[in-house]
Design an enzyme around this catalytic site. Structure first.
Site, short mmCIF file in Angstrom:
data_model
loop_
_atom_site.label_atom_id
_atom_site.label_comp_id
_atom_site.label_asym_id
_atom_site.label_seq_id
_atom_site.Cartn_x
_atom_site.Cartn_y
_atom_site.Cartn_z
N ASP A 271 -5.96 3.99 -9.50
CA ASP A 271 -7.43 3.98 -9.52
C ASP A 271 -7.78 5.11 -10.50
OD1 ASP A 271 -9.77 2.63 -7.79
OD2 ASP A 271 -10.35 4.71 -8.11
N LYS B 185 -7.34 2.58 0.95
CA LYS B 185 -7.56 3.39 -0.24
C LYS B 185 -7.04 4.79 0.06
CE LYS B 185 -9.44 2.78 -4.30
NZ LYS B 185 -9.63 1.52 -5.05
N1 GLU Z 1 -7.99 0.45 -7.48
C1 GLU Z 1 -8.14 -0.95 -7.75
C2 GLU Z 1 -9.33 -1.51 -6.99
O1 GLU Z 1 -10.30 -0.81 -6.82
C3 GLU Z 1 -6.85 -1.72 -7.57
C4 GLU Z 1 -6.20 -1.69 -6.25
C5 GLU Z 1 -4.84 -2.38 -6.20
O2 GLU Z 1 -4.41 -2.96 -7.19
O3 GLU Z 1 -4.22 -2.28 -5.13
O4 GLU Z 1 -9.39 -2.64 -6.59
#
Ligand code: GLU
Length: 452
Positions: free
Chosen positions: A173, A133
């Site tokens: 996100d 992340k």
């Molecule tokens: N931010 C999204 C999550 O919390 C998607 C992450 C992604 O697609 O890599 O899963």
């Protein structure tokens, strides 16, 4: 931390003590680790090799943490400095994968909690993606397009060296949508001189993005609710649904709830919420939030019959199903009790960790079906993996085909969590089920790949 945590069983207590002393000012990260450690005790009993192999000590420590300066110049000519983050937590199942969040609340604790959750969520999808992340404390609200572009370019000018389709693949996100992904991808392409489609997901469908990626998290959460209700011989048809948030996840949870015969009656932002007993008008919501980038209060001003309640969250509204889709710790034990008193039957986390530990406990004690974010919102990242597959093979799948794949992945995620809960003696407990099923996959791979 929001709630007092229950005592952990051995052998995980020592691991958690180390996490606390090593990460003393990171309450969200500690909360996320605690939740996993608390629920995998039966897995560790069945697999002493996971304990002996040092899986726990290793999994709570990110493989790599990157923090960097993001300088940029605003429209008045003033220099601004933000902080950028990328926490590459685990690559044991595939390249690091997880979104970027741009929000003033972002700090290392938030990014680490999200990265840690992402490991198990991604494992649960069965798609061969690791966990990561990133993001920044940059606040996109009220910024011009030109400022957003300059910020994104500066952010990527540092982060690019840590990314790549086989290394680390970011996505959106909170605060990072189609516009930001375009600018970030453009800068990566310029610096590296490579049109490397698979290095970012959530791209525009005209330039390598996948159909359904935008809708996937919200749609997936509703599909998950459908699966949970089906186990109890019930369905969404005719039910009232409350949703918090008004971003991507909330908007498409509302849309899919409508399509499956339910009436979604709420939406919110950080200032308050709206309740619309006729059901939320998705087009109006999108016009206000996506096009005008306005406040949710505008919705009530323009929609006859809808009410705006300032400074509150939508959990006092009686509903059959609740889908918290705004942000972490937005639903506490009092909110849970209000929902239970209002007759809620199922709760699915569209956001990451929106329910506090005491809220989860209250739902489970009242036998409300409860789906943790790792399972309920896994459709977003699972569809990101579908985007990576299409990029690698230079294919484009249709909307209907992609939605059918998402539907089937959500059923598999549900079944994996449901089966693991039953196998480990906690039938119907999707928290134990999701954590155990995800953890098992990661732990087996870590053992096989040696002390890395
Ligand atoms: N931010 C999204 C999550 O919390 C998607 C992450 C992604 O697609 O890599 O899963």
């Amino acid at each position: 931390m929001t709630d007092t945590l229950v005592a952990l069983p051995t052998p995980v207590r020592d691991v958690f003590d180390t996490v606390q002393s090593r990460n003393p000012h990171e309450p969200e990260f500690q909360q996320a680790v605690h939740e996993v450690l608390e629920s995998i005790a039966p897995v560790l009993e069945a697999h002493p090799e996971f304990v002996d192999g040092g899986i726990l000590e290793r999994i709570v420590e990110p493989e790599r943490q990157i923090m960097f300066r993001v300088p940029w110049v605003d429209d008045t000519g003033r220099l601004q400095v933000n902080r950028g983050y990328r926490v590459q937590f685990s690559s044991v199942l595939g390249p690091y994968k997880g979104g970027l969040r741009f929000h003033p609340s972002v700090n290392l604790s938030i990014i680490k909690f999200l990265g840690f959750e992402q490991i198990f969520k991604n494992a649960l999808t069965g798609q061969g993606i690791g966990g990561a992340k990133g993001g920044s404390d940059f606040d996109p609200h009220g910024r011009s397009d030109a400022e957003i572009m300059r910020f994104c370019q500066s952010f990527m000018s540092e982060l690019y060296r840590h990314l790549g389709e086989h290394t680390d693949v970011p996505a959106g996100d909170i605060g990072v949508g189609a516009r930001e992904i375009g600018y970030l991808f453009g800068q990566y392409r310029k610096i590296t001189n490579r049109h490397e489609s698979g290095m970012f997901t959530g791209k525009g469908v005209q330039w390598g993005g996948a159909e359904v990626r935008t809708e996937a998290t919200g749609y997936g959460a509703v599909f998950f609710v459908q699966e949970m209700l089906a186990v109890r011989g019930s369905s969404l048809e005719g039910s009232r649904v409350s949703v918090s948030g008004s971003g991507n996840v909330a908007t498409y949870a509302i849309k899919k709830a409508w399509q499956l015969g339910a009436t979604p009656v709420t939406a919110s932002d950080s200032s308050g919420y709206v309740v619309d007993d006729e059901g939320i008008d998705v087009d109006l919501l999108r016009q206000i939030k996506e096009v005008e980038r306005g406040r949710i209060s505008e919705y009530a001003a323009r929609r006859p019959g809808a009410r705006y309640i300032e400074g509150a969250r939508p959990w006092q509204v009686p509903v059959d199903v609740a889908i918290p889709s705004a942000t972490q710790n937005e639903l506490d034990a009092d909110d849970a009790r209000a929902l239970i008193a209002g007759g809620v039957r199922a709760v699915a986390e569209g956001a990451n960790m929106p329910c506090t530990p005491a809220a989860v406990e209250a739902f489970q004690a009242a036998e409300v079906l409860f789906a943790p974010g790792k399972a309920a919102n896994a459709g977003g990242v699972a569809t990101s993996a579908l985007e990576m597959s299409q990029n690698a093979s230079r294919q484009r799948w249709s909307f209907d085909d992609s939605e059918a794949r998402l539907r089937s992945i959500m059923k598999d995620v549900h079944d994996a969590a449901f089966d693991a809960a039953a196998r480990y003696g906690r039938p119907g407990d999707y928290v134990v089920g999701a954590n155990s099923a995800g953890f098992e996959r990661v732990a087996h791979a870590m053992l096989a790949q040696g002390v890395i």
